[in-house]
Write a protein that holds these residues in place. Sequence first.
Motif, PDB file in Angstrom:
ATOM      1  N   ASP A  39       0.766  -1.564   0.233  1.00 41.76           N
ATOM      2  CA  ASP A  39       0.214  -0.404  -0.008  1.00 41.76           C
ATOM      3  C   ASP A  39       0.990   1.173   0.383  1.00 41.76           C
ATOM      4  O   ASP A  39       0.983   2.115  -0.910  1.00 41.76           O
ATOM      5  CB  ASP A  39      -1.050   0.477   1.481  1.00 41.76           C
ATOM      6  N   GLU A  40       1.612   1.154   0.671  1.00 40.81           N
ATOM      7  CA  GLU A  40       3.072   1.917   1.233  1.00 40.81           C
ATOM      8  C   GLU A  40       3.262   2.905  -0.576  1.00 40.81           C
ATOM      9  O   GLU A  40       3.349   4.243  -1.091  1.00 40.81           O
ATOM     10  CB  GLU A  40       4.138   2.213   1.350  1.00 40.81           C
ATOM     11  N   ASP A  42       2.404   1.692  -3.731  1.00 40.86           N
ATOM     12  CA  ASP A  42       1.367   2.161  -4.285  1.00 40.86           C
ATOM     13  C   ASP A  42       0.863   3.814  -3.683  1.00 40.86           C
ATOM     14  O   ASP A  42       1.181   4.678  -5.080  1.00 40.86           O
ATOM     15  CB  ASP A  42      -0.451   1.291  -4.004  1.00 40.86           C
ATOM     16  N   CYS A  43       0.426   4.349  -2.841  1.00 43.91           N
ATOM     17  CA  CYS A  43       0.719   5.582  -2.188  1.00 43.91           C
ATOM     18  C   CYS A  43       1.365   6.182  -3.094  1.00 43.91           C
ATOM     19  O   CYS A  43       1.442   7.763  -3.203  1.00 43.91           O
ATOM     20  CB  CYS A  43       0.234   5.870  -0.912  1.00 43.91           C
ATOM     21  N   GLN A  46       1.496   6.721  -6.863  1.00 41.26           N
ATOM     22  CA  GLN A  46       0.121   7.877  -6.695  1.00 41.26           C
ATOM     23  C   GLN A  46       0.644   9.583  -6.284  1.00 41.26           C
ATOM     24  O   GLN A  46       0.207  10.267  -7.452  1.00 41.26           O
ATOM     25  CB  GLN A  46      -1.163   7.696  -6.493  1.00 41.26           C
ATOM     26  N   GLU A 102       0.926  11.500  -0.116  1.00 39.20           N
ATOM     27  CA  GLU A 102       1.366  10.043   0.358  1.00 39.20           C
ATOM     28  C   GLU A 102       0.702   9.264   1.925  1.00 39.20           C
ATOM     29  O   GLU A 102      -0.549   8.798   2.023  1.00 39.20           O
ATOM     30  CB  GLU A 102       2.321   9.812   0.233  1.00 39.20           C
ATOM     31  N   CYS A 105      -2.985   9.785   0.740  1.00 39.14           N
ATOM     32  CA  CYS A 105      -3.536   8.152   0.720  1.00 39.14           C
ATOM     33  C   CYS A 105      -3.608   6.942   1.904  1.00 39.14           C
ATOM     34  O   CYS A 105      -4.491   5.843   1.490  1.00 39.14           O
ATOM     35  CB  CYS A 105      -2.528   7.867  -0.407  1.00 39.14           C
ATOM     36  N   MET A 106      -2.361   6.549   2.336  1.00 35.66           N
ATOM     37  CA  MET A 106      -2.242   6.432   3.065  1.00 35.66           C
ATOM     38  C   MET A 106      -3.180   6.517   4.921  1.00 35.66           C
ATOM     39  O   MET A 106      -3.683   5.300   4.751  1.00 35.66           O
ATOM     40  CB  MET A 106      -0.944   5.541   3.763  1.00 35.66           C
ATOM     41  N   LYS A 109      -5.982   5.244   3.595  1.00 37.23           N
ATOM     42  CA  LYS A 109      -6.153   3.125   3.345  1.00 37.23           C
ATOM     43  C   LYS A 109      -6.041   2.759   4.603  1.00 37.23           C
ATOM     44  O   LYS A 109      -6.164   1.033   5.520  1.00 37.23           O
ATOM     45  CB  LYS A 109      -5.355   2.698   3.116  1.00 37.23           C
TER      46      LYS A 109
END
Length: 160
Positions: A39-40, A42-43, A46, A102, A105-106, A109
């Motif tokens: 996930d980190e 992916d963020c 992004q 970032e 985004c995290m 999630k």
Amino acid sequence: MYIKQRLTAFSLVLLGVTSCGPLPVYYNSGKDQARTNSDEIDCAVQALSEAPVANEIRQRAPIYYPGHRHCGPGGCWSSPGYWVDGGTYTVDVNQGLRSQVEQRCMARKGYQRLELPRCSKEQVAALQSQPSSARRGAGLSENACAVQQSDGSTVILPPL
């Protein structure tokens, strides 16, 4: 020359202090470490697309060293002053924005950003002796610590 030596010494001290300080990590009690690292990434991707690297070259002000008056048995004389170029450096003006994107985004999630103490050598040795399948987050205890892997991923260790 003296200024460069002081800056080098200050940089080394700062580097030493930051390598001993707490390590920022993302934590979600419902997700294992592999999922957190995924996930980190992916963020981060992004954030890089929304706030790309935007380097700017900047210049420090020149430094003037004034001349000196010297006196001896034969009389006095003056040495002229001189200018030294302050140098150039590069700044990524989007770095702060990219970090905020970032983190946002995290947070979406379900992660919270924590600062955990860095693990001791004994805790790191225990991590390396475990099979990779056992390196999943086992929950966050009061004495948990973090270690940054060579690939940039972060692992949270329970205390020994």
